[in-house]
Design a protein around this motif. Sequence first.
Motif, PDB file in Angstrom:
ATOM      1  N   GLY A 156       0.815  -1.211   0.000  1.00 46.75           N
ATOM      2  CA  GLY A 156       0.000   0.000   0.000  1.00 46.75           C
ATOM      3  C   GLY A 156       0.848   1.261   0.000  1.00 46.75           C
ATOM      4  N   TYR A 157       1.981   1.216   0.693  1.00 49.09           N
ATOM      5  CA  TYR A 157       2.882   2.375   0.714  1.00 49.09           C
ATOM      6  C   TYR A 157       3.464   2.625  -0.676  1.00 49.09           C
ATOM      7  N   GLU A 158       3.846   1.546  -1.365  1.00 47.01           N
ATOM      8  CA  GLU A 158       4.359   1.685  -2.722  1.00 47.01           C
ATOM      9  C   GLU A 158       3.279   2.220  -3.664  1.00 47.01           C
ATOM     10  N   SER A 203       0.835   9.175  -6.061  1.00 43.84           N
ATOM     11  CA  SER A 203       1.124  10.582  -5.743  1.00 43.84           C
ATOM     12  C   SER A 203       2.001  11.252  -6.797  1.00 43.84           C
ATOM     13  N   TRP A 204       2.794  10.466  -7.531  1.00 43.84           N
ATOM     14  CA  TRP A 204       3.612  11.058  -8.591  1.00 43.84           C
ATOM     15  C   TRP A 204       2.762  11.514  -9.770  1.00 43.84           C
ATOM     16  N   GLY A 205       1.570  10.956  -9.883  1.00 45.62           N
ATOM     17  CA  GLY A 205       0.658  11.376 -10.938  1.00 45.62           C
ATOM     18  C   GLY A 205       1.040  10.815 -12.292  1.00 45.62           C
ATOM     19  N   GLN A 206       0.600  11.518 -13.321  1.00 46.39           N
ATOM     20  CA  GLN A 206       0.832  11.052 -14.682  1.00 46.39           C
ATOM     21  C   GLN A 206       2.329  10.964 -14.960  1.00 46.39           C
ATOM     22  N   GLY A 207       2.700   9.877 -15.622  1.00 41.41           N
ATOM     23  CA  GLY A 207       4.106   9.570 -15.823  1.00 41.41           C
ATOM     24  C   GLY A 207       4.541   8.376 -15.012  1.00 41.41           C
ATOM     25  N   ARG A 208       3.805   8.078 -13.919  1.00 40.80           N
ATOM     26  CA  ARG A 208       4.082   6.896 -13.097  1.00 40.80           C
ATOM     27  C   ARG A 208       2.855   6.004 -12.993  1.00 40.80           C
ATOM     28  N   TYR A 209       1.893   6.218 -13.864  1.00 40.32           N
ATOM     29  CA  TYR A 209       0.680   5.405 -13.808  1.00 40.32           C
ATOM     30  C   TYR A 209       0.965   3.942 -14.149  1.00 40.32           C
ATOM     31  N   ASP A 210       2.023   3.685 -14.915  1.00 35.61           N
ATOM     32  CA  ASP A 210       2.359   2.304 -15.225  1.00 35.61           C
ATOM     33  C   ASP A 210       2.782   1.552 -13.965  1.00 35.61           C
ATOM     34  N   ALA A 211       3.506   2.240 -13.061  1.00 37.38           N
ATOM     35  CA  ALA A 211       3.891   1.618 -11.794  1.00 37.38           C
ATOM     36  C   ALA A 211       2.659   1.349 -10.927  1.00 37.38           C
TER      37      ALA A 211
END
Length: 288
Positions: free
Chosen positions: A233-235, A241-249
């Motif tokens: 859940g923390y990950e 929280s990083w938003g668009q650009g990290r949606y793949d993660a």
Amino acid sequence: MTADRIAATYHAQLARRRAYGTVLWAIFAALLVAGFDMANRRNAGGFLQGLPSVLDYPDALISEAWQKAGALPGHMWRALPSLVETLNIAAASTLLGAIGGGIMALLATPGLAPWPRLVPLFRRLLDIARAIPELVIALVLIFVLGGGPVPAVIAISFHTVGALGKLFSEVAENASLKPVEGLESVGASWPQRIWFGVIPQVAPNWASYMMLRFEINIRASAILGFVGAGGIGYELRNAISWGQGRYDAAMAIFLMLFVTIVLFDQLTSVARNRLVRGQEHGEKGGRI
């Protein structure tokens, strides 16, 4: 009293009951509408105005994950230790909660409790443990102990004691007292009567409820990660929280959670069915 008068009285009582039910449903509907209206007015945007955009975030998440599909395995591999931590939190919480719930259940079950006058007290303690959400307990413990898996284990264990204690107590109430009475007649102590007379009867159902609770605790431990209790859940919170650009993660973690929960759901379902069927066959064999 004639049959017509009895029928008229019955129909009058039935009409009154329906009228009371209609009034109660009307009050409930009014409270629901009023609560929704108040929440909608206090909301920053408004539910109805934001309703057309409800699928915008899932659409952006799936689109970006589809474009970066090749990166998903790498994200999953990096998040695997956090998933293992979440499973460890759930397993430890379930084990501790089952031990505490079993003890509390025996103390709260009439006919089995060593102190019958304290049965209501132990029942209220189970109610309190069930009533307090894990999230509230975790937030308090994180403030005191700091972030990490320990607050999550304590919080989920506390709530599990209340949930399993209630279920365990209901199973123990249906246990036959004849073995207990037989052991008592030969001078067995209370722990001996419970261990040899009650536990063999309730163990299959207790194990079934314990596995069901393990599934629930996996989800609970993942949710507690959002407030700093560690795990997957923390990950997921960091990726979102990083938003668009990290949606793949974020999508990789969503997929890992989904597959994990489905996998454990199927495994525990098979195990629970075998336990219940085995208990039923044992009872039939005993009757024969």
